[in-house]
Design an enzyme around this catalytic site. Structure first.
Site, PDB file in Angstrom:
ATOM      1  N   SER A  73       0.830  -1.196   0.000  1.00  0.00           N
ATOM      2  CA  SER A  73       0.000   0.000   0.000  1.00  0.00           C
ATOM      3  C   SER A  73       0.876   1.263   0.000  1.00  0.00           C
ATOM      4  O   SER A  73       1.663   1.469  -0.924  1.00  0.00           O
ATOM      5  CB  SER A  73      -0.978  -0.037   1.173  1.00  0.00           C
ATOM      6  OG  SER A  73      -1.984   0.935   1.032  1.00  0.00           O
TER       7      SER A  73
ATOM      8  N   HIS B 239      -6.749  -6.215  -1.489  1.00  0.00           N
ATOM      9  CA  HIS B 239      -5.653  -5.293  -1.196  1.00  0.00           C
ATOM     10  C   HIS B 239      -4.582  -5.890  -0.281  1.00  0.00           C
ATOM     11  O   HIS B 239      -3.392  -5.816  -0.574  1.00  0.00           O
ATOM     12  CB  HIS B 239      -6.218  -4.026  -0.552  1.00  0.00           C
ATOM     13  CG  HIS B 239      -5.201  -2.947  -0.327  1.00  0.00           C
ATOM     14  ND1 HIS B 239      -4.543  -2.324  -1.359  1.00  0.00           N
ATOM     15  CD2 HIS B 239      -4.736  -2.377   0.818  1.00  0.00           C
ATOM     16  CE1 HIS B 239      -3.703  -1.410  -0.878  1.00  0.00           C
ATOM     17  NE2 HIS B 239      -3.800  -1.432   0.449  1.00  0.00           N
TER      18      HIS B 239
ATOM     19  N   ASP C 241      -8.642  -5.413  -5.907  1.00  0.00           N
ATOM     20  CA  ASP C 241      -8.264  -4.416  -4.907  1.00  0.00           C
ATOM     21  C   ASP C 241      -9.257  -3.256  -4.931  1.00  0.00           C
ATOM     22  O   ASP C 241      -9.536  -2.698  -5.992  1.00  0.00           O
ATOM     23  CB  ASP C 241      -6.848  -3.914  -5.223  1.00  0.00           C
ATOM     24  CG  ASP C 241      -6.297  -2.951  -4.174  1.00  0.00           C
ATOM     25  OD1 ASP C 241      -7.016  -2.646  -3.213  1.00  0.00           O
ATOM     26  OD2 ASP C 241      -5.153  -2.519  -4.343  1.00  0.00           O
TER      27      ASP C 241
END
Length: 436
Positions: A250, A378, A344
């Site tokens: 991320s 994610h 995601d």
């Protein structure tokens, strides 16, 4: 300096003639286990129930219904679950589907070297959704899931501006060095570093905000901080140079890409589900400034259950966002592996990665590769980590949807972990001089 103890052995608690085994009983958390029950009646319906309590006292549970074969056996590696948290043949399904009894909790190991997660596996007669005090298990087994192998050392780091924890494998080394970064949760997250050190890497789990005396909010990415951390790691006599690797998820992936672009110390970077431009926070590095692309709050999507999606808030890599926010990754001399989940819900991670690779090729380079997983969300973490679909972030008052489907996401974790390890071995050199 903290050393974890040698793995102790754990015994079974058995009832009547039913036998339940989970092997190995003691293992690293990224390794699979085999679950096998015997002594049942032919075709008997049973429930396999898994539970653990994390370090904050939150209980996580999972269940699956099985029917014994004609020999009175349930081999989870071959038998098909009939219902519960999953269906079909899934040897590690009880671990991947562990879910917190409290909403919006992520299973996150904090004491990496001092203790394992204790996972209790029980077999109950018939279909049991929630075991009551009147439900006596036919058999129970407790297994230990460790995040650091015996002999791995954890060394707290507070040197200059750098804050984190260094994990060293047993042995004299030298070991290839890695910096491990997470994202918007902030703080210091160490479980992946412990597992990587257990494979033979020297790993610096690096905090960059909301930890110790670091800023509580992330207002700027000061790349000189990460340069200082890189040089500190390479100065350790047990770390093999001349360069190191970085792994980030991320926001950590965004920083890993910037490090690979500007820091000569970085030879290989793994970027998991991150953007390829500075998002919301600017980057400063000596005389270089890259402004952050604005977070578009008006594009925040909230569903009928009150869960938020930030998918559209950072836009598409080819939209109207000024080029000036894009990380000029064509300047990197190292190698980059993008790992993306196609489901995601935080970023259009695949589009960002593909745009970055196209930009790199346009400049005559071919040092990027892409692992793209349909159905994955994610939080792509090491194998065995329960799939986390929703989790809060510091800068938003609502829980965030991370996306993904259960089985495809779990498969992505298993496949990408081996590919990541092989990527670092290829570009940082073989693992050696370790007793692991």
């Amino acid at each position: 300096m903290i050393r974890n103890p040698t793995f102790p052995r754990y015994s079974h608690k058995l009832a009547a003639m039913v036998h339940l085994s989970v092997t190995p009983e003691v293992s690293l958390a990224d390794l699979p286990v085999k679950i096998y029950a015997s002594g049942l009646a032919p075709s008997q319906l049973v429930t396999l129930y898994a539970s653990l309590t994390d370090e904050r006292g939150v209980k996580f549970v999972a269940r699956a219904f099985y029917q014994a074969n004609q020999n009175g056996e349930v081999d989870v590696a071959q038998a098909s679950a009939l219902g519960g948290n999953y269906t079909g043949v899934w040897p590690m399904g009880l671990f991947y589907t562990l879910k917190a009894e409290k909403m919006f909790h992520r299973l996150l190991k904090r004491d990496v070297t001092g203790s394992p997660f204790y996972v209790q596996i029980s077999v109950f007669n018939s279909a049991v959704v929630v075991p009551l005090s009147t439900h006596e298990p036919l058999a129970t087994c407790t297994v230990e899931r460790w995040y650091a192998a015996p002999g791995v050392e954890r060394i707290p780091i507070k040197s200059g501006k750098v804050r984190g924890a260094l994990f060293l494998p047993p042995g004299t080394g030298p070991f290839p060095g890695l910096i491990d970064l997470f994202g918007g949760a902030g703080g210091l997250i160490e479980f992946r570093a412990g597992l990587l050190a257990s494979k033979g890497f020297a790993v610096l789990a690096l905090a960059f905000f909301a930890y110790d005396d670091l800023p509580q909010t992330l207002e700027v990415i000061d790349l000189e901080y990460f340069e200082e951390a890189s040089r500190l790691l390479l100065k350790n006599p047990k770390v093999r140079g001349p360069g190191l690797g970085v792994i980030g998820l991320s926001k950590g992936a965004e920083i890993a890409l910037a490090m690979s672009t500007f820091l000569k110390e970085v030879m290989a970077s793994v970027c998991i589900n991150g953007p390829t431009r500075m998002c919301n926070t600017p980057l400063h590095f000596h005389d270089v400034t890259i402004p952050g692309a604005s977070f578009k709050h008006e594009k925040l999507c909230i569903n009928e259950t009150g869960l938020a999606s930030i998918f559209y808030c950072m836009g598409h890599p080819l939209d109207e966002t000024p080029e000036v926010s894009t990380i000029p990754m064509e300047k990197t001399q190292g190698h980059i592996l993008f790992v993306v989940g196609e489901a995601d819900q935080s970023f259009d991670s695949k589009a960002f990665a593909e745009a970055a690779i196209a930009r790199e090729k346009k400049h005559g380079k071919n040092n990027c590769s892409l692992l793209s997983y349909p159905g994955a969300g994610h939080l792509i973490e090491p194998p065995g980590s329960p799939v986390c679909f929703v989790y809060p972030l510091r800068f938003l008052p609502l829980p965030i949807q991370w996306g993904g489907e259960m089985k495809p996401h779990a498969k992505a974790q298993e496949h990408s972990w081996n590919e990541i390890l092989n990527f670092f071995k290829l570009h940082l050199g073989p693992l050696q001089n370790s007793s692991l």
